[in-house]
Design a protein around this motif. Structure first.
Motif, PDB file in Angstrom:
ATOM      1  N   GLY A 159       0.932  -1.127   0.139  1.00 57.52           N
ATOM      2  CA  GLY A 159      -0.190   0.041   0.003  1.00 57.52           C
ATOM      3  C   GLY A 159       0.776   1.234  -0.078  1.00 57.52           C
ATOM      4  N   PRO A 160       0.221   2.453   0.170  1.00 57.34           N
ATOM      5  CA  PRO A 160       0.924   3.726   0.053  1.00 57.34           C
ATOM      6  C   PRO A 160       2.222   3.791   1.241  1.00 57.34           C
ATOM      7  CG  PRO A 160      -1.426   3.921   0.733  1.00 57.34           C
ATOM      8  CD  PRO A 160      -1.242   2.648   0.453  1.00 57.34           C
ATOM      9  N   ASP A 161       1.770   3.190   2.209  1.00 55.11           N
ATOM     10  CA  ASP A 161       2.803   3.431   3.463  1.00 55.11           C
ATOM     11  C   ASP A 161       3.903   2.282   3.416  1.00 55.11           C
ATOM     12  OD1 ASP A 161       1.148   5.472   4.477  1.00 55.11           O
ATOM     13  OD2 ASP A 161       0.296   4.057   5.976  1.00 55.11           O
ATOM     14  N   GLU A 162       4.001   1.390   2.347  1.00 53.80           N
ATOM     15  CA  GLU A 162       4.932   0.500   2.394  1.00 53.80           C
ATOM     16  C   GLU A 162       5.714   0.355   0.996  1.00 53.80           C
ATOM     17  OE1 GLU A 162       3.531  -3.619   3.539  1.00 53.80           O
ATOM     18  OE2 GLU A 162       2.301  -2.669   5.108  1.00 53.80           O
ATOM     19  N   PRO A 163       6.962   0.218   1.038  1.00 54.37           N
ATOM     20  CA  PRO A 163       7.860   0.324  -0.327  1.00 54.37           C
ATOM     21  C   PRO A 163       7.503  -1.019  -0.918  1.00 54.37           C
ATOM     22  CG  PRO A 163       9.126  -0.166   1.551  1.00 54.37           C
ATOM     23  CD  PRO A 163       8.003   0.026   2.081  1.00 54.37           C
ATOM     24  N   VAL A 195      -6.752  -3.650  18.289  1.00 48.79           N
ATOM     25  CA  VAL A 195      -8.090  -4.186  17.725  1.00 48.79           C
ATOM     26  C   VAL A 195      -7.607  -5.081  16.511  1.00 48.79           C
ATOM     27  CG1 VAL A 195      -9.927  -3.375  16.356  1.00 48.79           C
ATOM     28  CG2 VAL A 195      -9.386  -2.397  18.386  1.00 48.79           C
ATOM     29  N   GLN A 196      -8.201  -6.151  16.294  1.00 52.12           N
ATOM     30  CA  GLN A 196      -7.637  -7.100  15.149  1.00 52.12           C
ATOM     31  C   GLN A 196      -7.725  -6.269  13.765  1.00 52.12           C
ATOM     32  OE1 GLN A 196     -10.224 -10.468  15.053  1.00 52.12           O
ATOM     33  NE2 GLN A 196      -9.054 -11.281  13.166  1.00 52.12           N
ATOM     34  N   ASN A 197      -6.737  -6.477  13.089  1.00 48.31           N
ATOM     35  CA  ASN A 197      -6.634  -5.990  11.760  1.00 48.31           C
ATOM     36  C   ASN A 197      -6.202  -4.349  11.930  1.00 48.31           C
ATOM     37  OD1 ASN A 197      -7.227  -8.117  10.226  1.00 48.31           O
ATOM     38  ND2 ASN A 197      -9.241  -8.151  10.646  1.00 48.31           N
ATOM     39  N   SER A 198      -5.897  -3.848  12.757  1.00 49.16           N
ATOM     40  CA  SER A 198      -5.490  -2.493  12.774  1.00 49.16           C
ATOM     41  C   SER A 198      -4.083  -2.069  12.844  1.00 49.16           C
ATOM     42  CB  SER A 198      -6.165  -1.894  14.158  1.00 49.16           C
ATOM     43  OG  SER A 198      -5.376  -2.553  15.324  1.00 49.16           O
ATOM     44  N   TRP A 199      -3.168  -3.273  12.530  1.00 49.24           N
ATOM     45  CA  TRP A 199      -1.820  -2.967  12.770  1.00 49.24           C
ATOM     46  C   TRP A 199      -1.256  -1.946  12.013  1.00 49.24           C
ATOM     47  CZ3 TRP A 199       2.807  -3.273  14.738  1.00 49.24           C
ATOM     48  CH2 TRP A 199       3.721  -3.142  13.723  1.00 49.24           C
ATOM     49  N   ARG A 200      -1.698  -1.655  10.582  1.00 46.28           N
ATOM     50  CA  ARG A 200      -1.228  -0.777  10.031  1.00 46.28           C
ATOM     51  C   ARG A 200      -1.434   0.696  10.458  1.00 46.28           C
ATOM     52  NH1 ARG A 200      -2.606  -4.066   5.562  1.00 46.28           N
ATOM     53  NH2 ARG A 200      -0.939  -4.756   4.552  1.00 46.28           N
ATOM     54  N   THR A 201      -2.783   0.920  11.088  1.00 46.60           N
ATOM     55  CA  THR A 201      -3.260   2.077  11.764  1.00 46.60           C
ATOM     56  C   THR A 201      -2.232   2.597  13.155  1.00 46.60           C
ATOM     57  OG1 THR A 201      -5.373   1.829  10.515  1.00 46.60           O
ATOM     58  CG2 THR A 201      -5.010   3.317  12.566  1.00 46.60           C
ATOM     59  N   VAL A 202      -2.033   1.334  13.756  1.00 47.66           N
ATOM     60  CA  VAL A 202      -1.563   1.488  15.044  1.00 47.66           C
ATOM     61  C   VAL A 202       0.187   1.738  14.831  1.00 47.66           C
ATOM     62  CG1 VAL A 202      -0.748   0.180  17.070  1.00 47.66           C
ATOM     63  CG2 VAL A 202      -3.079   0.193  16.537  1.00 47.66           C
ATOM     64  N   ARG A 203       0.556   1.105  13.608  1.00 52.42           N
ATOM     65  CA  ARG A 203       2.044   1.324  13.424  1.00 52.42           C
ATOM     66  C   ARG A 203       2.296   2.733  13.124  1.00 52.42           C
ATOM     67  NH1 ARG A 203       4.147  -2.236   8.642  1.00 52.42           N
ATOM     68  NH2 ARG A 203       2.751  -0.951   7.645  1.00 52.42           N
ATOM     69  N   ALA A 204       1.432   3.292  12.196  1.00 54.06           N
ATOM     70  CA  ALA A 204       1.683   4.820  11.923  1.00 54.06           C
ATOM     71  C   ALA A 204       1.665   5.611  13.022  1.00 54.06           C
ATOM     72  CB  ALA A 204       0.548   5.136  10.872  1.00 54.06           C
ATOM     73  N   VAL A 225       2.802   6.855  27.872  1.00 55.54           N
ATOM     74  CA  VAL A 225       2.160   5.511  28.104  1.00 55.54           C
ATOM     75  C   VAL A 225       0.595   6.125  28.375  1.00 55.54           C
ATOM     76  CG1 VAL A 225       1.535   3.520  29.488  1.00 55.54           C
ATOM     77  CG2 VAL A 225       3.954   4.138  28.630  1.00 55.54           C
ATOM     78  N   LEU A 226       0.475   6.704  29.230  1.00 55.70           N
ATOM     79  CA  LEU A 226      -0.927   6.998  29.735  1.00 55.70           C
ATOM     80  C   LEU A 226      -1.434   8.401  28.788  1.00 55.70           C
ATOM     81  CD1 LEU A 226      -0.523   7.279  33.491  1.00 55.70           C
ATOM     82  CD2 LEU A 226      -1.242   5.663  32.187  1.00 55.70           C
ATOM     83  N   SER A 227      -0.847   9.045  28.205  1.00 61.87           N
ATOM     84  CA  SER A 227      -1.641  10.163  27.409  1.00 61.87           C
ATOM     85  C   SER A 227      -1.477   9.879  26.130  1.00 61.87           C
ATOM     86  CB  SER A 227      -1.075  11.548  27.523  1.00 61.87           C
ATOM     87  OG  SER A 227      -1.185  11.966  29.040  1.00 61.87           O
ATOM     88  N   ARG A 228      -0.255   9.336  25.504  1.00 60.86           N
ATOM     89  CA  ARG A 228      -0.146   9.158  24.040  1.00 60.86           C
ATOM     90  C   ARG A 228      -0.640   7.730  23.465  1.00 60.86           C
ATOM     91  NH1 ARG A 228       3.457  12.685  21.546  1.00 60.86           N
ATOM     92  NH2 ARG A 228       2.900  11.747  19.639  1.00 60.86           N
ATOM     93  N   LEU A 229      -0.022   6.806  24.295  1.00 63.63           N
ATOM     94  CA  LEU A 229      -0.307   5.301  23.723  1.00 63.63           C
ATOM     95  C   LEU A 229      -1.923   4.925  24.044  1.00 63.63           C
ATOM     96  CD1 LEU A 229       2.689   2.976  24.761  1.00 63.63           C
ATOM     97  CD2 LEU A 229       1.626   3.441  22.423  1.00 63.63           C
ATOM     98  N   GLN A 230      -2.243   5.191  25.246  1.00 62.58           N
ATOM     99  CA  GLN A 230      -3.512   4.828  25.466  1.00 62.58           C
ATOM    100  C   GLN A 230      -4.705   5.762  24.938  1.00 62.58           C
ATOM    101  OE1 GLN A 230      -3.549   4.003  29.980  1.00 62.58           O
ATOM    102  NE2 GLN A 230      -2.275   2.251  29.606  1.00 62.58           N
ATOM    103  N   ALA A 231      -4.252   6.660  24.271  1.00 58.80           N
ATOM    104  CA  ALA A 231      -5.064   7.663  23.675  1.00 58.80           C
ATOM    105  C   ALA A 231      -5.517   7.020  22.166  1.00 58.80           C
ATOM    106  CB  ALA A 231      -4.595   8.894  23.618  1.00 58.80           C
ATOM    107  N   ILE A 232      -4.503   5.984  21.819  1.00 58.59           N
ATOM    108  CA  ILE A 232      -4.690   5.433  20.358  1.00 58.59           C
ATOM    109  C   ILE A 232      -5.999   4.588  20.423  1.00 58.59           C
ATOM    110  CG2 ILE A 232      -3.943   3.975  18.573  1.00 58.59           C
ATOM    111  CD1 ILE A 232      -1.110   5.049  19.617  1.00 58.59           C
ATOM    112  N   PRO A 233      -7.086   4.927  19.689  1.00 53.34           N
ATOM    113  CA  PRO A 233      -8.421   4.101  19.810  1.00 53.34           C
ATOM    114  C   PRO A 233      -8.064   2.523  19.506  1.00 53.34           C
ATOM    115  CG  PRO A 233      -8.591   6.182  18.621  1.00 53.34           C
ATOM    116  CD  PRO A 233      -7.118   6.134  18.686  1.00 53.34           C
ATOM    117  N   GLU A 234      -7.127   2.038  18.670  1.00 54.16           N
ATOM    118  CA  GLU A 234      -7.258   0.955  18.506  1.00 54.16           C
ATOM    119  C   GLU A 234      -6.192   0.078  19.422  1.00 54.16           C
ATOM    120  OE1 GLU A 234      -7.917   3.097  14.709  1.00 54.16           O
ATOM    121  OE2 GLU A 234      -6.260   3.365  16.342  1.00 54.16           O
ATOM    122  N   VAL A 235      -5.717   0.594  20.365  1.00 49.20           N
ATOM    123  CA  VAL A 235      -5.035   0.097  21.578  1.00 49.20           C
ATOM    124  C   VAL A 235      -5.861  -0.354  22.584  1.00 49.20           C
ATOM    125  CG1 VAL A 235      -3.043   0.564  23.135  1.00 49.20           C
ATOM    126  CG2 VAL A 235      -2.867   1.418  21.016  1.00 49.20           C
TER     127      VAL A 235
END
Length: 167
Positions: free
Chosen positions: A10-14, A94-103, A139-149
């Motif tokens: 996809g667009p995010d991967e070479p 969340v299942q199938n959210s790897w690309r979103t979480v990685r970004a 951890v508390l403000s940035r990571l746990q604010a990602i909806p897919e985490v």
């Protein structure tokens, strides 16, 4: 992930690199040398593996083009660079959210390694922060604010040892 071999995901991967070629003993020696000293000159590499400079140059270029060598960089002592706290953080996502979480993880200050893994959690993240307060904020403000985490677990690093060859 690619739909077909040889295509990018996809667009995010070479685009996928070519299939790996076998590495001979000289290629392996060159890799060991460059891991120990990424600033080694072509001349010194050629002398140490007993090939011409042109041959060494061609081999290193092929290793780069084939994706065996992904780049050249500095090994950083994070504590001396002002990031004295390191932690591995495991994430369930969340299942199938790897690309979103990685970004999102790529945007985190101090993130140095991200891996999609199998087992009791889905992602392993290595971070380096100035101190425990900054780690807590991350951890508390940035990571746990990602909806897919869905959840996180933080493992504080007390000491590390780099097992790669040292220059």
């Amino acid at each position: 992930m690619a739909d077909r071999p040889g295509e990018g995901g996809g667009p995010d991967e070479p685009p996928a690199p070519p299939p790996p070629r076998p590495l001979d003993a000289i290629d392996q020696d060159i890799l060991r040398m460059l891991q120990a000293d990424g600033r080694a000159s072509i001349r010194s590499v050629a002398e140490r593996v007993h090939v011409s400079r042109a041959n060494a140059y061609a081999r290193i270029n092929r290793l780069v083009e084939d994706g065996v060598i992904r780049g050249f960089g500095a090994r950083v002592d994070h504590e001396r660079a002002g990031h004295g706290t390191s932690a591995y953080i495991t994430l369930k996502i969340v299942q199938n959210s790897w690309r979103t979480v990685r970004a999102e993880l790529r945007k985190l200050p101090g993130a140095s390694h991200i891996a999609l893994v199998g087992g009791d959690f889905d992602v392993l993240l290595l971070v380096h922060t100035p101190d425990n307060r900054a780690l807590r904020e991350l951890v508390l403000s940035r990571l746990q604010a990602i909806p897919e985490v869905l959840s996180t677990r933080t493992l504080l690093v007390f000491e590390t040892e780099d097992l790669e060859p040292q220059g």
